[in-house]
Design a protein around this motif. Sequence first.
Motif, short mmCIF file in Angstrom:
data_model
loop_
_atom_site.label_atom_id
_atom_site.label_comp_id
_atom_site.label_asym_id
_atom_site.label_seq_id
_atom_site.Cartn_x
_atom_site.Cartn_y
_atom_site.Cartn_z
N ILE A 221 0.84 -1.21 0.00
CA ILE A 221 0.00 0.00 0.00
C ILE A 221 0.87 1.25 0.00
O ILE A 221 0.61 2.21 -0.76
N GLN A 222 1.91 1.27 0.80
CA GLN A 222 2.77 2.46 0.84
C GLN A 222 3.50 2.68 -0.49
O GLN A 222 3.65 3.82 -0.94
N LEU B 213 -5.53 4.99 -6.75
CA LEU B 213 -5.25 3.68 -6.15
C LEU B 213 -6.42 2.73 -6.34
O LEU B 213 -7.59 3.14 -6.33
N ASP B 214 -6.10 1.45 -6.51
CA ASP B 214 -7.13 0.42 -6.61
C ASP B 214 -7.41 -0.08 -5.19
O ASP B 214 -6.87 -1.09 -4.74
N ILE C 56 -6.60 -3.24 0.07
CA ILE C 56 -7.02 -3.47 1.46
C ILE C 56 -7.29 -4.94 1.71
O ILE C 56 -6.92 -5.49 2.75
N GLN C 57 -7.90 -5.62 0.74
CA GLN C 57 -8.22 -7.03 0.93
C GLN C 57 -6.97 -7.87 1.08
O GLN C 57 -6.91 -8.77 1.93
N ARG C 58 -5.95 -7.59 0.26
CA ARG C 58 -4.70 -8.38 0.35
C ARG C 58 -4.02 -8.13 1.70
O ARG C 58 -3.48 -9.06 2.31
N ALA C 59 -4.02 -6.89 2.14
CA ALA C 59 -3.43 -6.60 3.45
C ALA C 59 -4.20 -7.33 4.55
O ALA C 59 -3.60 -7.94 5.44
N PHE C 60 -5.52 -7.30 4.47
CA PHE C 60 -6.36 -7.95 5.47
C PHE C 60 -6.13 -9.46 5.50
O PHE C 60 -6.07 -10.08 6.57
#
Length: 389
Positions: free
Chosen positions: A248-249, A370-371, A376-380
């Motif tokens: 994300i960063q 950003l997509d 967010i889902q991959r991070a979660f």
Amino acid sequence: MKEIILIKNGEIVLKGLNRNSFEDILIKNMRKALSDIGEFTFTKSQSTIVVESVDGEADLEDAAEALTKVFGIAALSRAAVAEKDMEDIKRVTLEYLSDALSEAKTFKVEAKRSDKKFPYKSPDIQQEMGGFILSKFHHLKVDVHNPELTVTVEVRDKYAFVRGNNIKGAGGMPVSTNGRAAVLISGGIDSPVAAYMMAKRGIELVAVHFASPPYTTELAEEKVMQLLHKVAKYSGPITTYVVPFTEIQEAIRDKCPEDYFTIIMRRYMMKISEKLARHQNCSALITGESVGQVASQTIYALACTDAAVNMPVFRPCIGMDKVEIVNLSRKIDTFETSIQPYEDCCTVFTPKHPKTRAKLPDVIEAEAALDEAPLIQRAFENVRKTVIK
């Protein structure tokens, strides 16, 4: 001579018909705090809870120290048990408080008589005990306003208790009496203090930490776990989630205007934390932000951050200056750990000229590149969970 610990409730006494349920939670928390020291019984008695070692073998000094970190306790004291007989009360006082009376220069006696059948009224007990102590310790002087030692005699239903000075408790409300919240925890000074302050108000903590390897190291993550261990001494166990934040960063760095990096990063942290918080039945988020401390903590930036989520955000440090926060971090023993030189992800890709007066429509436009959903889902999905005790 039998010794116990007397617990003086704090705000719980104001809870009216709900008081019993608050006391039950406090006892549960005390039992957890003492689990490594021994087995104890807990007896409610008016605005006091009597704590007693089951086998008489537990170290009450260690027990008292552990209980000073349990929220909901206004004060506590170790006390000796005497028969409800004035001569036995004198005997126990002489035996139990001899060292303290020898070391003090001034004293006073306080008495509390909940058993109205006891032949001595409270003023009579004070006068009788004061005279007795003076006859045994000739160096002592009475000081009713600011004594070095206060000798307290409590006459209750079955026994009398004799104790010296109170030990100050942690105060606040018992943890878990006011719901759950997720704290965004970094390796800095502020967020552990914020976690402590909200736990003091009876909130059970869940922690969320963002890691960005290879920009952040395992040492930075270990530092955060050490901080949570220190907070957990007060709050009890903390379910902790470590969120991988590198992708994300890097996406923010590659696709968003540099002066919006920090605000967009904070918004993504809030969105992920909210998702985890709801998964853990939390009702709010907690952060360590203080108005104006850094560029991402102006009221404009905070408004943009709050708009990213749909649950309350508690910021207990919001009106504190750095000196006040540092002083509290020293009190709870997190300061020396917080200043260890291991950087967290908040220092990654810091813009040279961050936006301090950001407007929400401009921020939303900037992060539109950003997509969001798959990031967010991959991070979660790759979160690591641990429980800090």
